[in-house]
Design a protein around this motif. Sequence first.
Motif, PDB file in Angstrom:
ATOM      1  N   ARG A  16       8.380 -18.472  10.174  1.00  0.00           N
ATOM      2  CA  ARG A  16       8.730 -19.258   8.983  1.00  0.00           C
ATOM      3  C   ARG A  16       7.505 -19.772   8.223  1.00  0.00           C
ATOM      4  N   ALA A  17       6.342 -19.567   8.764  1.00  0.00           N
ATOM      5  CA  ALA A  17       5.127 -20.109   8.138  1.00  0.00           C
ATOM      6  C   ALA A  17       4.824 -19.410   6.811  1.00  0.00           C
ATOM      7  N   GLY A  18       4.468 -20.211   5.815  1.00  0.00           N
ATOM      8  CA  GLY A  18       3.967 -19.668   4.556  1.00  0.00           C
ATOM      9  C   GLY A  18       5.011 -19.176   3.588  1.00  0.00           C
ATOM     10  N   ILE A  19       6.310 -19.478   3.837  1.00  0.00           N
ATOM     11  CA  ILE A  19       7.346 -18.916   2.960  1.00  0.00           C
ATOM     12  C   ILE A  19       8.285 -19.988   2.406  1.00  0.00           C
ATOM     13  N   SER A  20       7.869 -21.246   2.474  1.00  0.00           N
ATOM     14  CA  SER A  20       8.718 -22.325   1.960  1.00  0.00           C
ATOM     15  C   SER A  20       8.041 -23.001   0.765  1.00  0.00           C
ATOM     16  N   ALA A  21       8.783 -23.885   0.118  1.00  0.00           N
ATOM     17  CA  ALA A  21       8.236 -24.591  -1.046  1.00  0.00           C
ATOM     18  C   ALA A  21       7.031 -25.438  -0.654  1.00  0.00           C
ATOM     19  N   GLY A  22       7.093 -26.009   0.534  1.00  0.00           N
ATOM     20  CA  GLY A  22       5.979 -26.839   0.981  1.00  0.00           C
ATOM     21  C   GLY A  22       4.818 -26.054   1.543  1.00  0.00           C
ATOM     22  N   ASP A  23       5.064 -24.817   1.898  1.00  0.00           N
ATOM     23  CA  ASP A  23       4.029 -23.949   2.465  1.00  0.00           C
ATOM     24  C   ASP A  23       4.320 -22.520   2.031  1.00  0.00           C
ATOM     25  N   ASP A  24       3.746 -22.126   0.889  1.00  0.00           N
ATOM     26  CA  ASP A  24       4.013 -20.797   0.336  1.00  0.00           C
ATOM     27  C   ASP A  24       2.794 -19.883   0.409  1.00  0.00           C
ATOM     28  N   ALA A  25       1.941 -20.102   1.402  1.00  0.00           N
ATOM     29  CA  ALA A  25       0.693 -19.339   1.514  1.00  0.00           C
ATOM     30  C   ALA A  25       0.959 -17.840   1.639  1.00  0.00           C
ATOM     31  N   LEU A  26       1.964 -17.468   2.422  1.00  0.00           N
ATOM     32  CA  LEU A  26       2.252 -16.044   2.609  1.00  0.00           C
ATOM     33  C   LEU A  26       2.757 -15.413   1.323  1.00  0.00           C
ATOM     34  N   LEU A  27       3.593 -16.139   0.590  1.00  0.00           N
ATOM     35  CA  LEU A  27       4.082 -15.622  -0.692  1.00  0.00           C
ATOM     36  C   LEU A  27       2.934 -15.408  -1.675  1.00  0.00           C
ATOM     37  N   LYS A  28       1.993 -16.344  -1.691  1.00  0.00           N
ATOM     38  CA  LYS A  28       0.828 -16.202  -2.577  1.00  0.00           C
ATOM     39  C   LYS A  28      -0.028 -15.006  -2.171  1.00  0.00           C
ATOM     40  N   GLU A  29      -0.152 -14.800  -0.871  1.00  0.00           N
ATOM     41  CA  GLU A  29      -0.935 -13.663  -0.370  1.00  0.00           C
ATOM     42  C   GLU A  29      -0.296 -12.345  -0.792  1.00  0.00           C
ATOM     43  N   ILE A  30       1.022 -12.262  -0.709  1.00  0.00           N
ATOM     44  CA  ILE A  30       1.724 -11.043  -1.114  1.00  0.00           C
ATOM     45  C   ILE A  30       1.547 -10.805  -2.612  1.00  0.00           C
ATOM     46  N   ALA A  31       1.715 -11.847  -3.411  1.00  0.00           N
ATOM     47  CA  ALA A  31       1.556 -11.711  -4.865  1.00  0.00           C
ATOM     48  C   ALA A  31       0.142 -11.311  -5.242  1.00  0.00           C
ATOM     49  N   ALA A  32      -0.842 -11.802  -4.483  1.00  0.00           N
ATOM     50  CA  ALA A  32      -2.244 -11.487  -4.774  1.00  0.00           C
ATOM     51  C   ALA A  32      -2.552  -9.998  -4.572  1.00  0.00           C
ATOM     52  N   ASN A  33      -1.684  -9.308  -3.850  1.00  0.00           N
ATOM     53  CA  ASN A  33      -1.873  -7.866  -3.638  1.00  0.00           C
ATOM     54  C   ASN A  33      -1.219  -7.030  -4.731  1.00  0.00           C
ATOM     55  N   GLY A  34      -0.888  -7.667  -5.839  1.00  0.00           N
ATOM     56  CA  GLY A  34      -0.328  -6.940  -6.971  1.00  0.00           C
ATOM     57  C   GLY A  34       1.172  -6.750  -6.914  1.00  0.00           C
ATOM     58  N   VAL A  35       1.841  -7.527  -6.082  1.00  0.00           N
ATOM     59  CA  VAL A  35       3.293  -7.410  -5.944  1.00  0.00           C
ATOM     60  C   VAL A  35       3.973  -8.430  -6.871  1.00  0.00           C
ATOM     61  N   THR A  36       4.944  -7.969  -7.635  1.00  0.00           N
ATOM     62  CA  THR A  36       5.735  -8.865  -8.467  1.00  0.00           C
ATOM     63  C   THR A  36       6.827  -9.490  -7.604  1.00  0.00           C
ATOM     64  N   VAL A  37       6.786 -10.802  -7.446  1.00  0.00           N
ATOM     65  CA  VAL A  37       7.756 -11.502  -6.600  1.00  0.00           C
ATOM     66  C   VAL A  37       8.804 -12.165  -7.489  1.00  0.00           C
ATOM     67  N   THR A  38      10.050 -11.780  -7.303  1.00  0.00           N
ATOM     68  CA  THR A  38      11.166 -12.305  -8.091  1.00  0.00           C
ATOM     69  C   THR A  38      12.021 -13.218  -7.217  1.00  0.00           C
ATOM     70  N   THR A  52       0.817  -1.228   0.000  1.00  0.00           N
ATOM     71  CA  THR A  52       0.000   0.000   0.000  1.00  0.00           C
ATOM     72  C   THR A  52       0.843   1.266   0.000  1.00  0.00           C
ATOM     73  N   VAL A  53       2.163   1.119   0.191  1.00  0.00           N
ATOM     74  CA  VAL A  53       3.043   2.299   0.167  1.00  0.00           C
ATOM     75  C   VAL A  53       4.047   2.185  -0.985  1.00  0.00           C
ATOM     76  N   GLY A  54       3.565   1.616  -2.087  1.00  0.00           N
ATOM     77  CA  GLY A  54       4.338   1.620  -3.329  1.00  0.00           C
ATOM     78  C   GLY A  54       5.314   0.486  -3.523  1.00  0.00           C
ATOM     79  N   GLN A  55       5.403  -0.439  -2.578  1.00  0.00           N
ATOM     80  CA  GLN A  55       6.381  -1.524  -2.714  1.00  0.00           C
ATOM     81  C   GLN A  55       5.800  -2.646  -3.577  1.00  0.00           C
ATOM     82  N   LYS A  56       5.897  -2.467  -4.873  1.00  0.00           N
ATOM     83  CA  LYS A  56       5.273  -3.376  -5.843  1.00  0.00           C
ATOM     84  C   LYS A  56       6.242  -4.411  -6.406  1.00  0.00           C
ATOM     85  N   HIS A  57       7.522  -4.288  -6.094  1.00  0.00           N
ATOM     86  CA  HIS A  57       8.519  -5.229  -6.604  1.00  0.00           C
ATOM     87  C   HIS A  57       9.293  -5.812  -5.425  1.00  0.00           C
ATOM     88  N   LEU A  58       9.211  -7.134  -5.272  1.00  0.00           N
ATOM     89  CA  LEU A  58       9.827  -7.821  -4.150  1.00  0.00           C
ATOM     90  C   LEU A  58      10.777  -8.900  -4.673  1.00  0.00           C
TER      91      LEU A  58
END
Length: 343
Positions: A281-303, A229-235
């Motif tokens: 550590r929850a949601g940020i691994s290959a077996g559990d990437d829920a948090l990464l998906k949530e961040i991407a769903a907010n319009g953030v490009t995840v590299t 929400t404060v312009g951080q669109k590229h992660l």
Amino acid sequence: MKKRQFSALLAGLCASFALGLPLPAAAAPYKDEYKLSTVLGEAFPWGWGAKRWADLVAEKTQGRIKIKVYPGTSLVSGDQTKEFTALRQGIIDIAVGSTINWSPQVKELNLFALPFLMPDHKAIDALTHGRVGKKMFELLAERDVVPLAWGENGFREVSNSKKPIRTPDDLKGLKMRVVGSPLFLATFSALGANPTQMSWADAQPAMATGAVDGQENPLGVFSAAKLHTVGQKHLTLWGYVADPLIFVVNKNVWNSWTPEDQKAVAEAAQQAAREEIARARAGISAGDDALLKEIAANGVTVTTLTEAEREGFRKATAGVYKEWAGKVGAELVKQAEEDIAKR
């Protein structure tokens, strides 16, 4: 209740005197409230861990020790780098603090911020639960605090409002908010960025207005603070440093408690730390990437960098690593490198 306790104490003292027994040493009175300092609030794993510790202490001591959490390092007017000094001085009773924020006072803690030292969570665990972690606790114990457990803020990933970052060249000229540590200034300067030190309280408004282009923080912080929400669109996931947390008590406060309550506080710290690490550590691994998906769903490009791309950043910061390894201590860095290699 207090009257009965006083009467019992008085009777015991009189009996001791009459029998010629030595009188017990006077116990220091407990405070009505102990102040716990932390940087982030309960919405973040860090702040959650602090609150969990406070709750467990109240439970395990049957309310004898009451802890109030003060987030935002409000006990030192938001200046994160002054927290450890205030803890030593007794202005703060208890803290869940960052190795980064305390590194200006304890130079060895800069070990964890050496660029690209720790490639994964197993590497963090190898350090905090091995020889290095023990040595760090010994060093802290010499500085008027009692360290009890290791927590975790997490690997610090880089974001910005301008473009995806895949190479050091992509960072050139970007105005990046960094924490108040000379090592972070050196690292981002080596990558060609324009690093600016500021507190976390000032960072978000600066991103919102464009005063800075980007920042680096764990994914849990990125998400909970809603940095999209404060312009951080590229992660970019580069995992260049990790930030262990330390659960500590001021030494005078610790010594004022009974051995029974010391044991209860230590057990509470260790339990809260384990639970806090799992949360971080929850949601940020290959077996559990829920948090990464949530961040991407907010319009953030995840590299996600390839190993070859990550190697480019490692080479660009190799000079910083070498210089600061000397400041941290060659023997300690050697131990860290060996233990990570054995993981």
